[in-house]
Scaffold this active site. Structure first.
Site, short mmCIF file in Angstrom:
data_model
loop_
_atom_site.label_atom_id
_atom_site.label_comp_id
_atom_site.label_asym_id
_atom_site.label_seq_id
_atom_site.Cartn_x
_atom_site.Cartn_y
_atom_site.Cartn_z
N SER A 194 0.82 -1.20 0.00
CA SER A 194 0.00 0.00 0.00
C SER A 194 0.86 1.26 0.00
O SER A 194 1.63 1.46 -0.93
CB SER A 194 -0.93 -0.08 1.21
OG SER A 194 -2.06 0.72 1.05
N ASP A 211 -9.36 -4.07 -5.57
CA ASP A 211 -8.67 -3.58 -4.37
C ASP A 211 -9.36 -2.28 -3.95
O ASP A 211 -9.45 -1.33 -4.74
CB ASP A 211 -7.20 -3.34 -4.69
CG ASP A 211 -6.37 -2.90 -3.48
OD1 ASP A 211 -6.89 -2.13 -2.65
OD2 ASP A 211 -5.21 -3.30 -3.39
N HIS A 261 -7.30 -5.82 -0.22
CA HIS A 261 -6.14 -4.93 -0.24
C HIS A 261 -4.94 -5.67 0.33
O HIS A 261 -4.84 -5.89 1.53
CB HIS A 261 -6.46 -3.69 0.59
CG HIS A 261 -5.40 -2.63 0.55
ND1 HIS A 261 -4.84 -2.18 -0.62
CD2 HIS A 261 -4.79 -1.93 1.54
CE1 HIS A 261 -3.94 -1.24 -0.36
NE2 HIS A 261 -3.90 -1.08 0.96
#
Length: 520
Positions: A206, A435, A464
């Site tokens: 991320s 996602d 995610h």
């Protein structure tokens, strides 16, 4: 990721551009030659898991000045003869703590990876055990991270943004300018030197993908095997990445309406996509008029929109959640815990920080980076108003949340320009199709910027975070092969979802925790 809120500073920032590598070499030697006093981190963690601290410059353009503490950890390979080097990890954020990451990710790594690397964790500067930053935010209202747009409440939202910025400046104004992604990348390079490595390898999730990309841009010759999982688009940091939550949620919502209509006998929300959509928006309208009693709390239409935005990326979970809301609206008992419950209890914010860190540390660290990385934040509140109105029309589910005013509108000038990521360093990316926090369009943006990268695309994948969710999956096999051999796939790879694919609002290996703010 969905928005988070918290810091601001309007003080004039001293330029902190890094010197060239040659001129920086001598002043940084004292930092690079540190030898941490390694010790067992915590009795509850494996004995082999060691922690230490080092010092790094607050301002790399003045390394002789103030220093801050950086908390680092390691799990050394048990097979020294097979050791290749150090593998660093970052769990995301900004504001995510990574110190304990080696201890809980190790079981998701195959033997051939564990044997080749010392696993290295760290809390980024300003976070957790690394000289944590604070803005002195003490109320739920100050830490509330998601604000819808309504004409009658916009003035109070502007006041909130300015107040948070002012409090951050008052509490940490001398530190905030230097809690940035570029400085965290510089810290990673000091960690590399302290560990005695010529290069480092890395797995970042991320926000950690952006951190890894910035490192590869700043230190290409020291970038070894890098894996970027669920990527931020570097061309959109940071307002554009908050807005992308709204853009990405609309296709997911449309997909959900079709999926649910095909299962009308099960969910009874409508036998066509249009009817399912109508059912949902009627619930939102009803909750806006008269909040729904749900799990002991009153839930508004805004709560439903914000709380379910990331859930629509997993149609089954979303259908169950909407059924629960519908039952609650009808005065019926909700039999099972709902994914909406956490968001309905209190304003959405970060989970509790590490022991000893300020209670607002996660929120404060998020905004120091998001506001301090780039000058691309509008200063005029009216532009936020216009954008929120326009994007609520374009992206009804979340558009106004994603474009509303935030403390960055009252931030000072960044200490240095944002990094332009544009290189041919060979590294591996992995991205789920569905996602919620870094939608596919975001991952493709990073792929375009990193021209030497290869992408492992999980078509149909939900959630995610991909790596270590399923050791048998196509995605994990490709990543493990790369980390073990250093060989990138000949081209981009398309995989099917692994056995563990499903709703995953954080990266899969993160240990269970209280619901926190959605983040990158």
């Amino acid at each position: 990721m969905a928005p988070l809120l918290a810091v601001g500073v309007t003080a004039t920032l001293v330029p902190a551009l890094a010197p060239s590598p040659a001129s920086a070499a001598a002043p940084l030697k004292a930092f690079e030659n540190q030898r941490p006093a390694w010790h067992r981190c915590d009795a509850s963690l494996p004995a082999a898991f060691q922690c230490g601290t080092i010092k790094v410059p607050l301002d790399y353009s003045h390394p002789e000045g103030k220093t801050i503490k950086l908390a680092i950890s390691r799990m050394k390979t048990s097979v020294p003869g097979k050791r290749r080097g150090a593998l660093l990890f970052n769990p995301g954020g900004p504001g995510g703590e990574g110190l304990e990451m080696p201890a809980w990710i190790k079981d998701g790594l195959p033997k051939q990876v564990r044997e080749q690397y010392d696993l290295i964790g760290f809390d980024p500067r300003g976070v957790g055990r690394s000289s944590p930053v604070t803005c002195g935010l003490t109320s739920a209202a100050e830490e509330n991270i998601e604000h819808s747009y309504k004409p009658e409440t916009f003035g109070s939202t502007v006041k909130w943004a300015r107040t948070v910025a002012d409090k951050c400046r008052a509490r940490s104004g001398d530190v905030l300018p230097y809690i940035t992604t570029r400085n965290t990348a510089r810290d990673m390079d000091v960690i590399r030197a302290v560990l005695g490595e010529k290069k480092i390898s890395y797995v970042g999730y991320s926000y950690g993908t952006y951190l890894g990309a910035v490192y590869s841009q700043m230190f290409p010759g020291r970038t070894d095997r890098f894996v970027l999982d669920s990527a931020v688009d570097p061309a959109r940091v940071w307002r554009g990445m908050i807005q992308v939550w709204a853009e990405g949620s609309e296709p997911a919502f449309t997909r959900w309406t079709r999926w649910t209509a095909q299962r009308h006998r099960t969910y009874k929300l409508g036998d066509t996509a249009a009817k399912v959509r109508k059912t949902f928006w009627k619930l939102v309208e009803r909750a806006d008029r008269d909040p729904i009693e749900f799990d002991g709390q009153k839930v508004s239409g805004d709560d439903i929109r914000a709380g379910l935005r990331p859930v629509f990326f997993s149609p089954e979970a979303a259908a169950e959640a909407v059924v629960d809301v519908k039952r609650a609206a009808e005065g019926r008992t909700v039999a099972r815990p709902s994914v909406l419950s956490g968001g309905a209890r209190e304003p959405r914010r970060f989970a509790a920080p590490a022991a000893g860190a300020p209670v607002d540390n996660g929120t404060a660290a998020f905004w120091t980076v998001v506001c301090g990385d780039t000058a691309a934040w509008p200063r005029d509140p009216e532009q936020y108003r216009r954008d929120a109105i326009r994007n609520k029309g374009k992206y009804p589910l979340y558009g106004d949340f994603g474009s509303n005013i935030v403390p960055c509108a009252y931030w000072g000038k960044p200490a240095e320009p944002a990094t332009k990521v544009n290189n041919r360093v060979g590294l591996l990316m992995v991205q789920n199709q569905w996602d919620s926090q870094t939608p596919l369009t975001s991952g493709l943006g990073m792929h375009r910027a990193l021209k030497g990268s290869r992408l492992v695309y999980v078509k149909g994948g939900e959630g995610h975070g991909v790596y270590t969710t399923d050791p048998r999956s196509c995605a994990d096999r490709n990543i493990n092969s790369y980390l073990s051999t250093g060989r990138l796939p000949a081209g981009d790879v398309t995989c099917k979802p692994g056995q563990s694919a499903g709703l995953n609002q954080g990266i899969a290996p993160v240990p269970p925790q209280e619901p926190g703010a959605p983040r990158f």
